[in-house]
Design an enzyme around this catalytic site. Sequence first.
Site, mmCIF file in Angstrom:
data_model
loop_
_atom_site.group_PDB
_atom_site.id
_atom_site.type_symbol
_atom_site.label_atom_id
_atom_site.label_comp_id
_atom_site.label_asym_id
_atom_site.label_seq_id
_atom_site.Cartn_x
_atom_site.Cartn_y
_atom_site.Cartn_z
ATOM 1 C CB ALA A 189 -0.616 -0.471 1.459
ATOM 2 C CB CYS A 190 0.239 4.225 1.585
ATOM 3 S SG CYS A 190 -1.163 4.662 1.385
ATOM 4 C CB SER A 191 4.846 1.244 3.305
ATOM 5 O OG SER A 191 4.391 2.292 4.219
ATOM 6 C CB SER A 192 4.442 0.092 -2.781
ATOM 7 O OG SER A 192 3.273 -0.282 -1.913
#
Length: 375
Positions: free
Chosen positions: A155-158
């Site tokens: 998700a956003c930390s990809s």
Amino acid sequence: MKSVFITGTGLFTPEQSISNEELVTAFNQWAENWNQREAQAIEAGELAPQALSSVEFIEKASGIKSRYVLDKKGVLDPERMKPYLPERPNDQPSIQAEMAVTAAKQALEQAGLQGGDIDLVILACSNPQRAYPAVAIEVQQLLGAGGFAYDMNVACSSATFGIQAGCNAIQSGQAQRVLMVNPEICSAHLNFCDRDSHFIFGDACTAVILEAEDLAEGKSDRYEVFASKLLTQFSNNIRNNAGFLNRCDEAGLGQRDKLFVQEGRKVFKEVCPLVAEMIREQLQLASIEPEAVDRLWLHQANLNMNQLIARRVLGRDATTEEAPVILDRYANTSSAGSIIAFHLHREDLQPGATGVICSFGAGYSAGCLLVRKAA
Ligand code: CO8
């Protein structure tokens, strides 16, 4: 252990942008049409009317003023409320591959490299556009890269997890030069009929080149990734249940949980302390005083969130120079956000400058990379 350097970054920004005013006008028209259509049920108390959205709320609650999208017309059509992105035949590049190649070419140029110099492509984003073949392998082919390629999703930390995966590959000798790309088509899995979240996301793609120390030697504007920490903690507060099992239960088809849903307030409350603590711990481990940090390239989801995190890390308010903001123009571009900030806001830094690239989002997941500009 070998040192790994970021030697280039790139950014693809869609041509079309939607202001809050445009977005709210479309939403409110959709809501009024819906209320008219359901007037009888609303009157009978069987349905609650759709409440209207407001520009003032959006800007105050999030700091977002506009967002870039691949297709503005479909999103702003009250009869459609989603982008129109026609399917492409298999012999044409897929949309995500195209976005990734555009960003990658910029990053390669900055690093003084050709596609053929890359021996690992990591495509890291919230939602790869298909199950298989991996979009990363398509990017590898389009760029003429060698070695191997794979997709990953945190998700956003990809992006921070992707950079860490690239560093690991270089340090273990599996790869020499890594391209990590983040093609985020958030508009395709955002529910533009949901008042609570219709304003949150935008589309963009970032690219990062990682090289081993000996190969990066002498390149200008290179940053050593000298410490990192990744963290995950399960939470249902940000969720998207879209997947190949959906067709196995007709009852769930078309339900709102098959797009992005979140408990925004809970996310805010739980993630801010977690991330601030993570950054402080990382700095302490590296024996760096918070005052010695020149830049915080934070995940770009919410301005109030970033201001709070920066305050907790520094012990005072950060200036916009210290913690650059791009979410006002780009909105939340998921994993691309902190890398857009890094891409656009590092030119003025001097050799020796230290910064933090930090992501946080669904999972929960958070990634914190300490980087230093080389002499
Ligand atoms: N217009 C007017 N009023 C509104 C609107 C609107 N559009 N929306 C809500 N309101 C009202 C509410 O009804 C509520 O009214 P009342 O007080 O009468 O009940 C009031 O405004 C306040 O609502 P909230 O409590 O929801 O407002 P907040 O101040 O909490 O702000 C935010 C909402 C902006 C969502 C905020 O909570 C936030 O940003 N939280 C953090 C969220 C976050 O960072 N999430 C990370 C997600 S990103 C990620 O992990 C990647 C996922 C993968 C990508 C997905 C792509 C689609």
